[in-house]
Design an enzyme around this catalytic site. Structure first.
Site, PDB file in Angstrom:
ATOM      1  N   HIS A   1       4.927   0.013  -0.460  1.00 18.83           N
ATOM      2  CA  HIS A   1       5.697  -0.864   0.426  1.00 18.83           C
ATOM      3  C   HIS A   1       4.727  -1.910   0.964  1.00 18.83           C
ATOM      4  CE1 HIS A   1       3.860   2.086   3.112  1.00 18.83           C
ATOM      5  NE2 HIS A   1       3.832   1.114   3.991  1.00 18.83           N
TER       6      HIS A   1
ATOM      7  N   CYS B   1       5.646   6.057   4.623  1.00 19.53           N
ATOM      8  CA  CYS B   1       4.419   5.425   4.126  1.00 19.53           C
ATOM      9  C   CYS B   1       3.898   6.106   2.863  1.00 19.53           C
ATOM     10  CB  CYS B   1       3.332   5.433   5.203  1.00 19.53           C
ATOM     11  SG  CYS B   1       3.764   4.401   6.592  1.00 19.53           S
TER      12      CYS B   1
ATOM     13  N   HIS C   1       3.322  -4.993   3.840  1.00 20.33           N
ATOM     14  CA  HIS C   1       3.185  -5.410   5.236  1.00 20.33           C
ATOM     15  C   HIS C   1       2.742  -6.866   5.276  1.00 20.33           C
ATOM     16  CE1 HIS C   1       3.548  -1.454   7.106  1.00 20.33           C
ATOM     17  NE2 HIS C   1       2.806  -0.972   6.124  1.00 20.33           N
TER      18      HIS C   1
ATOM     19  N   GLU D   1      -0.756  -4.491  11.608  1.00 21.11           N
ATOM     20  CA  GLU D   1       0.005  -4.060  10.433  1.00 21.11           C
ATOM     21  C   GLU D   1       1.491  -4.383  10.635  1.00 21.11           C
ATOM     22  OE1 GLU D   1      -0.931  -0.539   7.653  1.00 21.11           O
ATOM     23  OE2 GLU D   1       0.429   0.239   9.175  1.00 21.11           O
TER      24      GLU D   1
ATOM     25  N   HIS E   1       0.832  -1.197   0.000  1.00 22.41           N
ATOM     26  CA  HIS E   1       0.000   0.000   0.000  1.00 22.41           C
ATOM     27  C   HIS E   1       0.866   1.246   0.000  1.00 22.41           C
ATOM     28  CE1 HIS E   1      -0.398   0.912   4.633  1.00 22.41           C
ATOM     29  NE2 HIS E   1       0.851   0.743   4.270  1.00 22.41           N
TER      30      HIS E   1
ATOM     31  N   ASP F   1      -4.702 -10.898  -0.416  1.00 18.25           N
ATOM     32  CA  ASP F   1      -3.338 -11.416  -0.338  1.00 18.25           C
ATOM     33  C   ASP F   1      -2.558 -11.154  -1.622  1.00 18.25           C
ATOM     34  OD1 ASP F   1      -1.253 -12.780   0.995  1.00 18.25           O
ATOM     35  OD2 ASP F   1      -1.707 -14.598  -0.146  1.00 18.25           O
ATOM     36  N   HIS F   2      -1.334 -10.643  -1.445  1.00 15.57           N
ATOM     37  CA  HIS F   2      -0.415 -10.340  -2.551  1.00 15.57           C
ATOM     38  C   HIS F   2      -0.964  -9.284  -3.507  1.00 15.57           C
ATOM     39  CE1 HIS F   2       1.826 -13.649  -0.947  1.00 15.57           C
ATOM     40  NE2 HIS F   2       2.808 -13.411  -1.775  1.00 15.57           N
TER      41      HIS F   2
END
Ligand code: NI
Length: 137
Positions: free
Chosen positions: A42, A36, A44, A127, A17, A82-83
Site C-alpha cells: 500500500h 499494513c 503513503h 507517514e 511498502h 519517490d514512486h
C-alpha cells in the site's frame, strides 16, 4: 560562539511498502501489523522535513544554503524513494521493515554523508498527516 539557528527544508515523496516480519507466521504478522501487512503493498504520501542546526556563517549569514540542501535531498533521497516500492526497490529495506522509524533513520544516514559535519541534522517524516516520527529523538 555564534548563535545557533535551525533551518528546515520540506520535501515530499510517494512510496509503497509492506510491514512484515519473515520470522513470524502469517497470523502473527497480521495481528501485529494489521492492514499494513496486506501482501500486495500500500502507499503513503510521505512528507519529509530536514532540520539543519548550526551557527550562521559570518560571510553569508546562512546556516546552510537552502538551494544546496534542497539539491542534496532531491538527489540522494527523493529521487531514490519517490514512486518506489520500498521493500522491493531499495536495498536498505531488504532485511529491515520500512516503518516510518526505519525510513527516517535511513534518510538521516544518507544525508549525513553530504552535510557539513559541524551542522546537526534531524529528520522528521510524516507517514500520514497525523502520524510522524523524528530521528534522532
Ligand atoms: Ni503503511
Amino acid at each position: 560562539m555564534g548563535k545557533r539557528v535551525s533551518v528546515y527544508r520540506k520535501e515530499h515523496f510517494n512510496a509503497a511498502h509492506r510491514l512484515h516480519n519473515p520470522a513470524w507466521d502469517d497470523n502473527r504478522n497480521s495481528e501485529v501489523f494489521g492492514k499494513c501487512n496486506l501482501p500486495n503493498y500500500h502507499g503513503h504520501n510521505y512528507e519529509l522535513i530536514v532540520k539543519v542546526t548550526g551557527e550562521t556563517d559570518p560571510g553569508t549569514g546562512y546556516v546552510m544554503d537552502m538551494k544546496v540542501l534542497s539539491d542534496v535531498i532531491r538527489e540522494h533521497v527523493t529521487d531514490r524513494f519517490d514512486h518506489r516500492n520500498l521493500n522491493l526497490d531499495m536495498p536498505e529495506f531488504r532485511e529491515m521493515n520500512p516503518t516510518a522509524e526505519n525510513i527516517a533513520i535511513v534518510i538521516h544516514d544518507i544525508l549525513r554523508a553530504y552535510i557539513d559535519e559541524k551542522l546537526d541534522i534531524k529528520v522528521i517524516l510524516y507517514e500520514t498527516p497525523r502520524n510522524y516520527v523524528e530521528y534522532p529523538a
